[in-house]
Scaffold this motif. Structure first.
Motif, mmCIF file in Angstrom:
data_model
loop_
_atom_site.group_PDB
_atom_site.id
_atom_site.type_symbol
_atom_site.label_atom_id
_atom_site.label_comp_id
_atom_site.label_asym_id
_atom_site.label_seq_id
_atom_site.Cartn_x
_atom_site.Cartn_y
_atom_site.Cartn_z
ATOM 1 N N UNK A 74 0.811 -1.202 0.000
ATOM 2 C CA UNK A 74 0.000 0.000 0.000
ATOM 3 C C UNK A 74 0.854 1.265 0.000
ATOM 4 N N UNK A 75 0.340 2.294 -0.633
ATOM 5 C CA UNK A 75 0.986 3.597 -0.630
ATOM 6 C C UNK A 75 0.144 4.538 0.230
ATOM 7 N N UNK A 76 0.734 5.235 1.209
ATOM 8 C CA UNK A 76 -0.054 6.121 2.065
ATOM 9 C C UNK A 76 -0.706 7.230 1.260
ATOM 10 N N UNK A 77 -1.876 7.678 1.732
ATOM 11 C CA UNK A 77 -2.559 8.803 1.105
ATOM 12 C C UNK A 77 -1.953 10.127 1.529
ATOM 13 N N UNK A 78 -2.436 11.221 0.905
ATOM 14 C CA UNK A 78 -1.878 12.541 1.193
ATOM 15 C C UNK A 78 -2.099 12.936 2.642
ATOM 16 N N UNK A 79 -3.255 12.569 3.216
ATOM 17 C CA UNK A 79 -3.516 12.939 4.605
ATOM 18 C C UNK A 79 -2.502 12.297 5.541
ATOM 19 N N UNK A 80 -2.101 11.060 5.241
ATOM 20 C CA UNK A 80 -1.094 10.397 6.058
ATOM 21 C C UNK A 80 0.269 11.064 5.900
ATOM 22 N N UNK A 81 0.533 11.513 4.668
ATOM 23 C CA UNK A 81 1.819 12.157 4.414
ATOM 24 C C UNK A 81 1.937 13.469 5.185
ATOM 25 N N UNK A 82 0.847 14.211 5.281
ATOM 26 C CA UNK A 82 0.896 15.475 6.015
ATOM 27 C C UNK A 82 1.241 15.238 7.485
ATOM 28 N N UNK A 83 0.858 14.080 7.989
ATOM 29 C CA UNK A 83 1.165 13.751 9.376
ATOM 30 C C UNK A 83 2.543 13.159 9.560
ATOM 31 N N UNK A 84 3.275 13.011 8.490
ATOM 32 C CA UNK A 84 4.620 12.435 8.570
ATOM 33 C C UNK A 84 5.574 13.249 7.722
ATOM 34 N N UNK A 85 5.583 14.563 7.953
ATOM 35 C CA UNK A 85 6.408 15.462 7.142
ATOM 36 C C UNK A 85 7.891 15.197 7.369
ATOM 37 N N UNK A 86 8.274 14.788 8.568
ATOM 38 C CA UNK A 86 9.685 14.554 8.857
ATOM 39 C C UNK A 86 9.932 13.051 8.948
ATOM 40 N N UNK A 87 10.910 12.587 8.194
ATOM 41 C CA UNK A 87 11.284 11.179 8.247
ATOM 42 C C UNK A 87 12.194 10.972 9.450
ATOM 43 N N UNK A 88 11.877 10.031 10.349
ATOM 44 C CA UNK A 88 12.711 9.805 11.533
ATOM 45 C C UNK A 88 14.150 9.466 11.143
ATOM 46 N N UNK A 89 15.089 9.985 11.892
ATOM 47 C CA UNK A 89 16.502 9.768 11.578
ATOM 48 C C UNK A 89 16.866 8.291 11.631
ATOM 49 N N UNK A 90 16.233 7.545 12.560
ATOM 50 C CA UNK A 90 16.573 6.129 12.685
ATOM 51 C C UNK A 90 16.131 5.306 11.471
ATOM 52 N N UNK A 91 15.322 5.916 10.579
ATOM 53 C CA UNK A 91 14.918 5.213 9.354
ATOM 54 C C UNK A 91 15.970 5.307 8.263
ATOM 55 N N UNK A 92 16.989 6.152 8.462
ATOM 56 C CA UNK A 92 17.958 6.436 7.395
ATOM 57 C C UNK A 92 18.640 5.194 6.835
ATOM 58 N N UNK A 93 19.198 4.280 7.665
ATOM 59 C CA UNK A 93 19.890 3.116 7.067
ATOM 60 C C UNK A 93 18.970 2.231 6.234
ATOM 61 N N UNK A 94 17.710 2.157 6.619
ATOM 62 C CA UNK A 94 16.759 1.338 5.865
ATOM 63 C C UNK A 94 16.386 2.014 4.547
ATOM 64 N N UNK A 95 16.193 3.318 4.601
ATOM 65 C CA UNK A 95 15.863 4.055 3.378
ATOM 66 C C UNK A 95 17.054 4.071 2.426
#
Length: 725
Positions: free
Chosen positions: A674-695
């Motif tokens: 699934x791909x998140x909708x725009x409303x979900x994206x607005x609630x996640x404007x900043x990507x957590x730093x701990x996600x960096x190695x996975x991304x």
């Protein structure tokens, strides 16, 4: 006489000239395929419609393919790392995509499990056959070419005189079918037996060793050596370990073991190691999980909890890497011998592995040899290591290397003293701790086989399916060798009547194939002390839906109910051989998941399979996954029952990402991520730093464009759902 051919193209051209344009090509299951040779046959047929090519095989292995953009980003780098240098089989992708040329057919009796569910052409060309019947079926299809990957041994000198070949990973069908093909050749048919040497293939012993004259042509070109297909280890779940703990109590010391590849096989291996090497811990776990209390009588009758003093012997169509782990741990050490009288004396405890004069006396008492040794007796004793190598019988005397001699009379005191001091061997020779027919596993498994001392590797006798998978032929010997056999296999769906579906679904689609499962189940019933153990997880979660793997009825059966024996789920053991239908139903209800027990019980009552007054016992009413997690939590805190007990090729980031992508599919309730909708994206404007190695691993650390930003947020959602960030 073998023709050594420098080029693959020349070998195929010569073969086509020999057998003509109607090619019935047999190539082994799994990693035994001569990839370059079979791919050249495919190329010739694809470019020449006048060639009629039928490929007969099983388990055509290929790199994993992705069904979405996120999966592609995960799978492709992993596949490039794990399968670099592996030449893809030419028919795998065209068949999956429905693009096989009309003049080419690929028939398989076993699929990579689940890989071809969506391929109508592959499904239509599946051949449902017991492993022991495949040779017959191939002969019925007029096989005229065999192409196999082989290992070469030149240690005995240069040239053909010092050359031996090994069928390596796959003597399974080749050693059985070639004698039939040779008889057809003598009858005037054109036959071609081809080999392709690969230095990565371990040189295996037993019936796998063949002379150069076995082949009509061999391609031996180091330039086309390639890494064998390595099947990565898969994670072992809590359910797998709970199943394995139950199974581990049913294995009898001094017995025989057959297991398969995959997470359940790894779990059983680890549990048997625990039982042998950390027995106090094993016993505590068995007690804490309630297995001993609930199944103590059955365990005492057919299994055990003690370490393996005598050890196990493996008789398994598949040599899995777990057997090497059990060998290193001291579990797999019971050796068997190809002599009926010798094996009988070993089974009865009249002799042991260590050679002694008393062992010779026991053989005399049992009528195996004469007290006044004959030439045949001396040859027998020397062959099996009871007399030193090089011993001969000359004019009534035993003559040893160096010329020393003594009367060939075991009743003579001088002879007896001489034998004690000079003439006896140390330990029996020629025994095997495993018989197997093919192997497949992770890359380090192949390396371990290649690096084994040849004397140790020769303890694994690679042979034909006709020997391992059935009792016919040398039956007395097989019965003696396979004492207390436990044939352990897995299923998909069990019915309350005790039948098992293991290879396909009730809609007719084939998941894998029968393989040798039916053979081993039937053999367990034929052996006096053999047992078949069929394992399955109690539930299956797919496309967001949870279903029970124990059903009232099911529209497909691999193992019929009249061959029911032992069924194991993560919740317990159902010992149902020889039991009444009512007892079978109630035993299986007790090992079903409690979320489905009421429905199953109601169906059983409606069908009058149990009395209307019957209720599932309270002790079986708590069969839920969270309870199992609680039971194993203390063990995991002590480092037991890890996800990858024998290591993994995946990095730490890949392990987490695999769980995250799986969670995304589960959240979506469908096969696409699934791909998140725009409303979900607005609630996640900043990507957590701990996600960096996975991304970074997914090449989404710095997304370009809206689509990549959406994919980035989807990964973050998945990571969050599994608690990684």
């Amino acid at each position: 006489m073998t023709r050594s051919v420098a080029a693959v193209e020349a070998c195929v051209e010569q073969t086509l000239r020999r057998v003509g344009k109607r090619v019935r090509l047999g190539t082994p299951l799994g990693i035994g395929k001569a990839n370059h040779l079979v791919n050249e046959f495919y190329r010739r047929a694809a470019t020449d419609p006048s060639i009629e090519l039928s490929i007969h095989t099983a388990l055509s292995l290929g790199r994993p393919h992705a069904s979405s953009e996120l999966e592609r980003r995960f799978v492709e780098p992993l596949a490039d790392r794990l399968f670099r240098g592996y030449p893809e089989l030419a028919w795998v992708k065209p068949r999956r995509e429905g693009r096989l040329p009309d003049n080419i057919r690929v028939r398989e009796f076993y699929f990579q499990p689940g890989s071809l569910m969506g391929s109508p052409r592959a499904q239509r060309n599946h051949v449902s056959s017991n492993y022991t019947h495949v040779v017959r079926d191939l002969l019925d299809q007029d096989i005229n070419v065999i192409a196999q990957l082989v290992a070469a041994d030149r240690s005995n000198g240069n040239g053909e005189a010092g050359l031996r070949y090994s069928l390596g990973s796959n003597p399974d069908l080749t050693v059985d079918i070639v004698p039939h093909l040779e008889r057809r050749r003598k009858g005037g048919e054109e036959i071609a037996i081809l080999g392709q040497v690969n230095s990565e293939m371990p040189f295996m012993y037993g019936d796998a060793v063949v002379e150069p004259s076995f082949f009509d042509g061999v391609v031996d070109d180091p330039a086309i050596d390639f890494p064998l297909f390595g099947a990565p280890n898969v994670p072992v779940s809590t359910a797998d370990y709970m199943i394995a703990l139950h199974v581990g109590t049913l294995i009898r010391d001094g017995g025989t073991l057959q297991i398969g590849i995959g997470s359940m096989g790894d779990a059983i291996t680890r549990v048997l190691q625990l039982r042998h090497l950390e027995n106090e811990t094993f016993r505590q776990v068995v007690a804490d999980t309630g297995i001993e209390e609930r199944y103590g009588d059955l365990v005492s009758a057919i299994g055990g909890l003690a370490p393996f003093e005598e050890g196990l012997y493996a008789s398994s169509e598949m040599l899995v890497d777990g057997f090497l782990e059990l060998r290193r741990s001291g579990v797999l050490r019971r050796r068997v011998y190809d002599s009926v009288p010798l094996q009988r004396c070993l089974n009865e405890g009249l002799i042991g592995e260590a050679v002694s004069l008393e062992a010779l006396d026991a053989l005399v008492d049992e009528g195996v040899i004469e007290a006044e040794l004959t030439e045949a007796d001396v040859a027998f004793l020397e062959r099996y290591g009871l007399l030193r190598s090089g011993t001969h019988l000359i004019d009534g005397k035993l003559v040893f290397i160096g010329g020393r001699s003594t009367p060939a009379d075991l009743g003579n005191d001088v002879t007896r003293q001489f034998l004690r001091d000079h003439g006896l061997g140390d330990r029996l020779l020629g025994g095997h701790f495993a018989h197997a027919c093919f192997f497949l596993g992770p890359r380090d498994f192949y390396q371990a086989l290649r690096s084994m001392d040849p004397a140790e590797r020769s303890g694994i006798s690679m042979t034909g399916i006709s020997f391992v998978n059935e009792l016919y032929g040398r039956e007395e010997l097989k019965r003696l060798q396979r004492r207390h056999a436990r044939f352990v296999n897995s299923g998909i769906i069990a019915t309350l009547g005790g039948a098992m579906a293991s290879d396909g679904l009730e809609d007719g689609r084939v998941v894998s194939g029968v393989g040798g499962q039916y053979n081993f189940v039937a053999m367990a019933h034929e052996l006096d002390d053999g047992r078949s153990i069929l394992m399955l997880t109690a539930t299956d979660e797919r496309d967001g839906s949870l279903t029970s793997n124990i059903r009232s009825t099911y529209g497909h059966v691999t193992i019929p109910r009249h061959l029911r024996d032992i069924v194991v789920t993560e919740y317990g053991i159902a010992d149902i051989r020889g039991r009444s239908d009512e007892d079978v139903v109630t035993a299986l209800l007790e090992i079903a998941d409690s979320r489905f027990q009421d429905e199953l019980l109601a169906e059983a009552k409606e069908a009058r399979r149990v009395p209307a007054s019957y209720e599932i016992p309270e002790h079986a009413r708590h069969n839920r996954p969270d309870r199992l997690e609680d039971l194993l939590a203390p063990c995991r805190d002590r480092g037991l029952f890890q996800d990858f007990p024998f290591g993994t090729d995946l990095t730490e980031e890949e392990l987490v990402l695999k769980d995250a992508l799986t969670a995304l599919k589960r959240l979506a309730g469908e096969r696409t991520v699934p791909i998140p909708g725009l409303s979900e994206l607005r609630g996640a404007l900043r990507v957590p730093e701990e996600a960096t190695p996975y991304l970074r691993r997914m090449e989404l650390e710095n997304p370009s464009g809206l689509n990549e930003r959406l994919l980035q947020r989807a990964v973050v959602v998945g990571l969050t759902s599994v608690g990684a960030i």
